[in-house]
Scaffold this motif. Structure first.
Motif: not given
Length: 563
Positions: A114-127
């Motif tokens: 869950v934590h990894t998936g959410s941070h993959f999303w966060n990096y995508e959002r920052l780009c």
């Protein structure tokens, strides 16, 4: 009829509290990051990814705090033995330490995903805000390592402490979990043993994971209200704050990292585990003298040893290491000696490379006597407490061993005999039922000698009814053996074991057995102790629940060995 709460309530209570704490942590941290003004700009950029990432991180911290405690064997043994008056429910919870350790491990796997998936999303959002939402660039970015458009999230991850350490955490966790699957652990124990020491990499990555302080909260919300001011950043193509005296001051938002938090959760358990390993190392360096090696039939060897200051209770186990064979491998073995004997012993079935090498090193097949100084160095850690030692807390005990799972009961039966012969000993135990399920006739040979000796001694002392033992042979006889069994059916001793109690052929009828015991010991607390495969354990557990009757106050307490 039946009451599952007697056996299952303690663990269900612990599981309920454990799950409840995680629900609270996830909800609480989600609420903080979804409502507090200091995180407004960050959640505007990351959306729900921030809430999920921080909630799962809290649950990960909680489980990583717990994961090492159940494997602190010395701590658990100390707690079990420090208070003989400890309530039965507490001791039963302690007996589930390995089960709890595995459950926590799977929770860590879940929250890591869950934590990894959410941070993959966060990096995508920052780009995403740089490439597709140019207006969002104007919002003060309190977390982004991305300083311009055109960057790829995967590349950005490897420029941050969180990204690098996170991948090391995932790889080490994957290897530890996959090598712990039962079929691998039993078939390739060395693989399990070595990969499990990747916990060092796991915790090192966990501690440094948040040191960079990527996620920063706003520090001046009193002078720069983000809920009022953020729209001003989106006005037009230039990132200029448009004055609005009534609703927004001109002061820019300032941000500060909260600092790493994980180390605060795990420093205590890591300290306990470090102390545990120091104790293990110290005890393992104490000299062990092999006083006798016995070659039993069916490729079973017995090692009798002595060690200064060593004292064990019946049913406990040790870990053994032989540096000449493998300097880093420790293998668990149940003690087959009783506390009343001047030595401690283990029976080892020669079934693998390590046990085969040990048998050769100790000269198990040598005809000539070998002096103790000719023996290899053996390191011993332990003894450690198990559920079986609680049999002396019951008036009626039921011991069930399947195959080699009979070894814990060798120590118990011996100790029962010694205590029954001691006029000064106060033993609560008044009746013992012993059931041994064997897959073939070869498994009988070494343990049947002990049963024969106990049988003769009990009869001589007038306590023949104290021990009621039953041996079941489930397979392994050929046509000639079957004929021999039939020819000697009327003999005084059994044709297979040489014991007066005749061997049963097939599997025990547990319904009938438990029903008879419940009728014979109405109103008694009966301890059921088992060592063997999971399938049979599940059956005995169900029988214990089914024949527990609160109206007659007859209770079957089920215990299973865990190593």
């Amino acid at each position: 009829m039946g009451d599952f709460l007697v056996n299952d309530f303690p663990r269900y209570l612990v599981l309920f509290l454990w799950v409840a704490v995680q629900i609270f942590l996830f909800s609480y941290f989600c609420w903080i990051f979804e409502t507090e003004k200091k995180w407004f700009y960050l959640r505007t950029i990351l959306k729900q990814g921030l809430c999920v990432a921080r909630g799962s991180a809290a649950c990960l911290n909680f489980n990583c705090m717990l994961i090492l405690i159940p494997v602190c064997r010395n701590l658990i043994s100390f707690v079990r033995g420090s208070s003989r008056g400890m309530r039965r429910v507490i001791r039963r919870i302690l007996d589930k330490n390995i089960t709890f350790h595995k459950t926590i491990a799977w929770a860590i796997v879940f929250w890591t995903a869950v934590h990894t998936g959410s941070h993959f999303w966060n990096y995508e959002r920052l780009c995403y805000i740089w490439d597709d939402l140019p207006g969002m660039r104007c919002i003060p970015n309190p977390a982004s390592p991305i300083s311009g458009p055109g960057q790829k999230p995967v590349n950005v991850m490897w420029t941050t402490y969180a990204g690098i350490s996170g991948h090391f955490i995932i790889v080490s966790l994957f290897l530890m979990v996959t090598s712990s699957i039962e079929i691998i652990r039993r078939s390739y124990f060395e693989v399990f043993w070595y990969t499990h020491h990747l916990f060092v990499v796991f915790f090192a990555g966990l501690i440094v994971h948040g040191f960079q302080g990527l996620l920063q909260g706003q520090t001046n919300t009193d002078f720069h209200d983000p809920e009022l001011c953020y729209k001003k950043y989106l006005n037009g193509t230039r990132c200029n704050l448009i004055p609005d005296i009534d609703s927004c001051n001109l002061q820019d938002a300032t941000f500060k990292a909260g600092g790493a938090q994980t180390w605060k959760w795990v420093v205590g358990p890591l300290g306990l585990y470090l102390l545990e390993r120091i104790i293990r190392f110290y005890r393992s360096q104490q000299r062990v003298v092999v006083t006798k090696v016995v070659q039993h039939p069916s490729k079973t060897i017995e090692l009798q040893m002595q060690k200064k200051g060593f004292h064990a209770e019946a049913g406990q186990y040790i870990f053994m290491q032989v540096p000449d064979i493998a300097s880093l491998e420790w293998h668990p073995f149940t003690l087959t000696s009783s506390p009343e004997e001047k030595y401690f012993s283990v029976h080892i079935r020669v079934v693998g490379d390590w046990t085969d090498a040990l048998a050769k090193r100790v000269g198990a097949e040598d005809k000539d006597f070998r002096q103790s100084y000719d023996m290899p160095d053996i390191n011993v850690d332990g003894p450690f407490g198990t559920a079986s030692e609680d049999i002396f807390r019951f008036r009626v005990g039921v011991c069930v061993g399947a195959g080699i799972g009979v070894t814990p009961f060798a120590s118990i039966l011996k100790s029962i005999w010694y205590q029954s012969q001691d006029a000064n000993a106060e033993m609560k135990l008044q009746k013992v039922y012993f059931y041994w399920i064997c897959p073939d006739t070869n498994a009988f040979e070494w343990f049947s000698d002990l049963l024969k000796s106990l049988e003769e001694q009990m009869m001589e002392s007038g306590k023949a009814d104290f021990l009621d033992y039953n041996i079941y042979l489930t397979r392994g006889w050929d046509q000639n053996q079957a004929k021999n069994i039939m020819l000697h059916e009327d003999d005084d001793v059994d044709a297979v074991t040489g014991l007066q109690q005749k061997t049963h052929y097939g599997r025990p009828q547990w319904e009938s057995i438990f029903n008879n015991m419940a009728a014979a010991h109405r109103g008694a607390d009966i301890g059921v102790f088992f060592c063997g495969p999971k399938i049979l354990s599940s059956q005995l557990h169900k029988m214990s629940n089914r024949y527990t009757d609160q109206q007659s106050n007859t209770r079957f307490y089920y215990h299973k060995e865990n190593f």
